[in-house]
Write a protein that holds these residues in place. Structure first.
Motif, PDB file in Angstrom:
ATOM      1  N   GLU A  58       0.819  -1.172   0.121  1.00 53.52           N
ATOM      2  CA  GLU A  58       0.047  -0.032  -0.106  1.00 53.52           C
ATOM      3  C   GLU A  58       0.732   1.357   0.052  1.00 53.52           C
ATOM      4  N   PRO A 109       2.087   7.686   3.465  1.00 49.07           N
ATOM      5  CA  PRO A 109       2.299   9.132   3.304  1.00 49.07           C
ATOM      6  C   PRO A 109       3.707   9.618   3.638  1.00 49.07           C
ATOM      7  N   TYR A 111       3.756  12.157  -4.825  1.00 49.28           N
ATOM      8  CA  TYR A 111       3.429  10.815  -5.372  1.00 49.28           C
ATOM      9  C   TYR A 111       3.066   9.690  -4.348  1.00 49.28           C
ATOM     10  N   LEU A 112       3.594  10.109  -3.073  1.00 50.46           N
ATOM     11  CA  LEU A 112       3.081   9.157  -1.829  1.00 50.46           C
ATOM     12  C   LEU A 112       4.188   8.092  -2.229  1.00 50.46           C
ATOM     13  N   LYS A 166       5.349   4.633  -2.752  1.00 50.04           N
ATOM     14  CA  LYS A 166       4.625   3.330  -3.012  1.00 50.04           C
ATOM     15  C   LYS A 166       5.586   2.580  -3.615  1.00 50.04           C
ATOM     16  N   PHE A 167       5.752   1.208  -3.630  1.00 52.79           N
ATOM     17  CA  PHE A 167       6.574   0.278  -4.372  1.00 52.79           C
ATOM     18  C   PHE A 167       6.720   0.454  -5.983  1.00 52.79           C
ATOM     19  N   THR A 218      -5.945  13.420 -20.786  1.00 48.19           N
ATOM     20  CA  THR A 218      -5.252  12.742 -19.738  1.00 48.19           C
ATOM     21  C   THR A 218      -4.925  11.449 -20.045  1.00 48.19           C
ATOM     22  N   GLY A 259      -0.678  -3.942  -5.846  1.00 50.72           N
ATOM     23  CA  GLY A 259      -1.212  -3.122  -7.113  1.00 50.72           C
ATOM     24  C   GLY A 259      -2.257  -2.071  -6.467  1.00 50.72           C
ATOM     25  N   GLY A 260      -2.695  -1.259  -7.578  1.00 49.16           N
ATOM     26  CA  GLY A 260      -3.242  -0.002  -6.993  1.00 49.16           C
ATOM     27  C   GLY A 260      -4.330  -0.331  -6.054  1.00 49.16           C
ATOM     28  N   ALA A 286      -4.564  -2.190  -3.468  1.00 49.42           N
ATOM     29  CA  ALA A 286      -3.967  -3.135  -2.093  1.00 49.42           C
ATOM     30  C   ALA A 286      -4.519  -2.488  -1.138  1.00 49.42           C
ATOM     31  N   THR A 287      -5.093  -1.186  -1.006  1.00 45.73           N
ATOM     32  CA  THR A 287      -5.591  -0.618   0.201  1.00 45.73           C
ATOM     33  C   THR A 287      -6.853  -1.486   0.640  1.00 45.73           C
ATOM     34  N   THR A 295      -9.542  10.590 -15.307  1.00 46.85           N
ATOM     35  CA  THR A 295      -7.965  10.399 -15.015  1.00 46.85           C
ATOM     36  C   THR A 295      -7.884   8.800 -14.946  1.00 46.85           C
ATOM     37  N   GLU A 296      -6.525   8.890 -14.882  1.00 46.63           N
ATOM     38  CA  GLU A 296      -6.114   7.293 -15.195  1.00 46.63           C
ATOM     39  C   GLU A 296      -5.831   6.422 -13.753  1.00 46.63           C
ATOM     40  N   GLN A 319      -2.584   7.215 -11.529  1.00 50.58           N
ATOM     41  CA  GLN A 319      -2.079   8.252 -11.817  1.00 50.58           C
ATOM     42  C   GLN A 319      -1.304   8.888 -10.673  1.00 50.58           C
ATOM     43  N   ALA A 320      -0.238   9.522 -10.879  1.00 46.90           N
ATOM     44  CA  ALA A 320       0.628   9.969  -9.965  1.00 46.90           C
ATOM     45  C   ALA A 320       0.502  11.786  -9.838  1.00 46.90           C
ATOM     46  N   ASP A 321       0.527  12.402 -10.945  1.00 46.50           N
ATOM     47  CA  ASP A 321       0.588  13.608 -10.958  1.00 46.50           C
ATOM     48  C   ASP A 321      -0.773  14.269 -11.458  1.00 46.50           C
ATOM     49  N   GLU A 353      -6.083   5.860  -3.356  1.00 44.59           N
ATOM     50  CA  GLU A 353      -4.527   6.527  -3.265  1.00 44.59           C
ATOM     51  C   GLU A 353      -4.609   7.502  -4.246  1.00 44.59           C
ATOM     52  N   ARG A 411      -4.023  11.764  -3.661  1.00 48.74           N
ATOM     53  CA  ARG A 411      -2.880  12.698  -4.367  1.00 48.74           C
ATOM     54  C   ARG A 411      -3.667  13.840  -4.917  1.00 48.74           C
ATOM     55  N   LYS A 417      -4.069  16.282  -2.025  1.00 54.23           N
ATOM     56  CA  LYS A 417      -2.934  17.216  -1.839  1.00 54.23           C
ATOM     57  C   LYS A 417      -2.850  18.160  -3.011  1.00 54.23           C
ATOM     58  N   LYS A 456      -7.848   5.521   4.942  1.00 53.09           N
ATOM     59  CA  LYS A 456      -6.428   5.405   4.320  1.00 53.09           C
ATOM     60  C   LYS A 456      -6.172   6.797   3.469  1.00 53.09           C
ATOM     61  N   GLU A 504      -5.295   9.339   6.198  1.00 53.78           N
ATOM     62  CA  GLU A 504      -3.631   8.999   6.427  1.00 53.78           C
ATOM     63  C   GLU A 504      -2.947   9.653   5.428  1.00 53.78           C
ATOM     64  N   LEU A 505      -3.100   9.146   4.180  1.00 46.72           N
ATOM     65  CA  LEU A 505      -2.394   9.669   2.863  1.00 46.72           C
ATOM     66  C   LEU A 505      -2.345  10.973   2.818  1.00 46.72           C
TER      67      LEU A 505
END
Lengths: 291, 376
Positions: free
Chosen positions: A117, A120, A211-212, A214-215, A260, B34-35, B37-38, B195-196, B199-201, B224, B228, B231, B252, B255-256
């Motif tokens: 998971e 932060p 980005y947090l 994450k692995f 996107t 994977g995405g 997991a939470t 969005t995907e 996606q990180a950004d 997750e 993001r 933030k 979660k 927390e994140l």
């Protein structure tokens, strides 16, 4: 227009981090012909090392120092001695494939021993805005840009203005002659690995709050930085910096004005165009190696 | 003497084997990496906790529960292979997956095998395909999104709304229903942003939201990505109120996202902060066992097992073929089965009716602002 300004600032901040990682690509290639496909995972791992330090009670500042030191040992020294040196004699391709295997190994190890998971990660820059040219710009974006620019400035000063930097350049350009004139080539190569490890640890510190931790977070970064290095010029530090900033901005503009879904494709298309029309990269030079 | 020992050992082995054969086997396929997991980890832990409790009290109809967990890696293709493998072992009931996309591709397999599947997916379409073996543990989007749209229009008084959604079955399903409902109520959708997953950004997406200048933003992403974008919304100084579903204000995500989650609101079918004593008890037991506060997926996994218990005890027998028929139309009362936590009814499609909550994140904690009663 306001939107464009925000996009440019955000793109430059992300691009500055790509630049740090791309510079590492360039350094390793220049001094040891190592194409490190685990570079993205190298950015992911230091954040977890810092988190691990915090889990055992270290304050954030100490965790940063420990994380950077451990990164330099694991991703610099150990990487060179245990993987690059034994594989190098078999050529560039086997080494590149070995780094791919290393990338998988690092990801799975983090997943196994830390968590699958996201976690932060604290930011070294406080949240909040400042006014720049009448626009509210986040302190975090400015902080990332400033730290990245300082790191790059420090690196270029080291390379161009110090005896150590000149020795590194000599070792990269012509190791045989450098050895003859007394440059400790092996030590210079090791130094570039340590610098790369420092840069990825710094990038990790800057990008992970956004980005947090994450692995899998290294996948995107590694790919973006690799493209940035090729676009800018794989054999020039300044090319990698320009490439990183360019890809960061291009990625953000593509997401805003193209789509996107296709944002990841735009830098790739740009990469193909550069390879077709300027294979040495925008700032690179054909048939030359220098750091 | 030797032969006596041998016979004794054989008898022990047979008895033990017999005991295992008596156990009720459940199979769980979840997003353990994977995405998602939470989602999957909470779901799995909820299942394990429920099974531990039930077994400690003697099991179901005197038989212990056993579960096998398989990892879908948050990938529908892997989920399908894992579900097929799980069904080959002929489980009593299949639990999971949590992602709608994975449920969509695995539900036909369970239906073909005649095994009831209790899952965590929320996409509206899942229970509208006539599958008689599929059951929800939470609201489908067709139940929750009208409540969300009504809240945005009536309580937030938003005349213009930006909708941000994740481009998968879950996100698309929610986006379709909420936009339809918002437009029906008279709120204008001024930005419709896909969005995907993973996606990180989100800088560009938030830039578009700022440019659209909406009265409210509806965020419908996985956990997750929700963290993001929260933030990034804060980073770029977006002040429009944020509304979402469980995935925006889950534990979660809080927390994140840290401080960035404060002020976000969401409609929640299940929350461990609900003002319900049985849920508080669950939260305490879960936190004690796993050292963290579960999100709604932990509740879903827990409830899935108690759905198995209540239905089986109502049937008075362990019959996997009759299980789905028995659960259709069933109302389980918390007074009769405390593990079900809140009264819940299942309709002929496997959809649920249960009370729900409107939650706001205040100083890093979910605060229930309104309790919405069962529809029927």
């Amino acid at each position: 227009m306001s939107n464009l300004f925000d996009l440019l600032v955000a793109g430059l901040a992300t691009g500055a981090i790509y630049a740090l990682v791309a510079v590492g690509f360039t350094l390793l290639w220049q001094t040891s012909q190592t194409i490190n496909f685990a570079q993205g995972e190298f950015v992911m791992l230091p954040a977890f090392l810092m988190l691990a330090a915090m889990h055992v009670g270290a304050p954030f500042w100490l965790a940063i120092i420990l994380g950077i030191l451990l990164s330099m040992i694991l991703l610099g020294l150990a990487f060179k001695l245990l993987l690059v040196d034994p594989m190098m004699r078999h050529g560039v391709l086997p080494l590149a494939i070995a780094t791919m295997a290393l990338a998988i190994g690092i990801k799975e190890a983090v997943k196994q021993f830390f968590s699958a998971e996201a976690s932060p990660f604290p930011s070294i820059v406080p949240t909040g805005d400042v006014s720049v040219l009448g626009h509210a710009v986040s302190l975090q974006s400015i902080g990332v840009l400033v730290v990245a620019i300082l790191a790059v400035f420090g690196l270029t000063t080291l390379l161009n203005r110090t005896s150590l930097g000149h020795q590194m350049q000599a070792a990269a350009q012509n190791p045989t002659v450098a050895r003859i004139i007394g440059v400790p080539v092996e030590r210079m190569i090791l130094l570039t690995f340590l610098i790369n490890a420092f840069l990825v640890a710094l990038a990790s510190l800057l990008i992970t709050p956004i980005y947090l931790a994450k692995f899998s977070s290294g996948e995107v970064l590694g790919q973006a930085a690799f493209i940035a290095a090729i676009v800018g010029g794989f054999n020039q530090v300044r090319g990698a910096i320009a490439g990183g900033l360019l890809i960061g901005v291009l990625d953000n503009l593509a997401a805003a004005y193209v789509s996107t879904q296709y944002r990841a494709a735009v830098p790739m298309i740009f990469l193909i165009v550069v390879i077709l029309f300027r294979p040495q990269g925008l700032l690179g030079r054909a048939e030359e190696r220098t750091v | 003497m030797k032969s006596t020992l041998l016979v004794g050992a054989l008898l022990t082995a047979m008895t033990t084997t017999g005991a295992f054969a008596q156990a009720i086997k459940l199979a769980d396929v979840a997003e353990l990496s994977g995405g998602g997991a939470t989602v999957g980890t909470n779901w799995k832990n909820g299942i394990d906790l429920a099974i531990e409790e039930i077994n400690a009290k003697g099991g179901i109809l005197g038989r212990k529960l056993e579960v096998t967990h398989a990892d879908s890696q948050s990938n529908p293709g892997v989920a399908r292979a894992q579900v097929q493998k799980a069904l080959d072992a002929e489980p009593y009931v299949l639990l999971g997956p949590g992602y709608s996309g994975s449920v969509k591709v695995t539900a036909p397999l369970a239906a073909e095998a005649g095994i009831a599947q209790i899952m965590g997916g929320e996409a509206a379409e899942l229970t509208q395909a006539g599958n008689k073996f599929l059951f929800r543990t939470s609201f489908g989007q067709q139940s929750s999104m009208p409540k969300v749209a009504k809240y945005i229009h009536d309580d937030m008084k938003a005349k213009s709304v930006a909708v941000v959604w994740v481009n998968n079955d879950f996100g698309r399903g929610g986006r379709d229903v909420v936009i339809r409902e918002l437009e029906r109520l008279g709120s204008k959708v001024v930005a419709d942003l896909s969005t995907e997953a993973g996606q990180a950004d989100f800088a560009a997406d938030v830039g578009k939201i700022k440019a659209a200048n909406p009265d409210a933003v509806f965020v419908y992403l996985n956990e997750e990505e929700s963290a993001r974008i929260l933030k990034e919304l804060k980073r770029q100084g977006v002040t429009a109120p944020l509304m979402g579903e469980t995935t925006l204000i889950g534990q979660k995500v809080i927390e994140l996202a840290g401080d960035s989650a404060n002020g976000a609101r969401g409609h929640v079918g299940l929350t461990t902060d609900a003002p319900v004593d049985l849920i508080k008890g669950f939260r305490d037991r879960f936190s004690k066992k796993y050292n963290y506060v579960p999100d709604h997926n932990g509740l879903k996994g827990y409830l899935a097992v108690y759905m198995v218990k209540a239905t089986t005890e109502k049937m008075g027998k362990v019959d996997s073929k009759a299980f789905a028929d028995s659960l259709h139309g069933l109302t389980i009362r918390a007074a009769d089965e405390p593990g079900i936590l809140m009264d819940v009814s299942f309709d002929a499609n496997g959809d649920i009716d249960r009370q729900s909550f409107l939650v706001e994140v205040v100083e890093g904690k979910q605060v229930v602002k309104q309790v919405l009663p069962k529809v029927k």
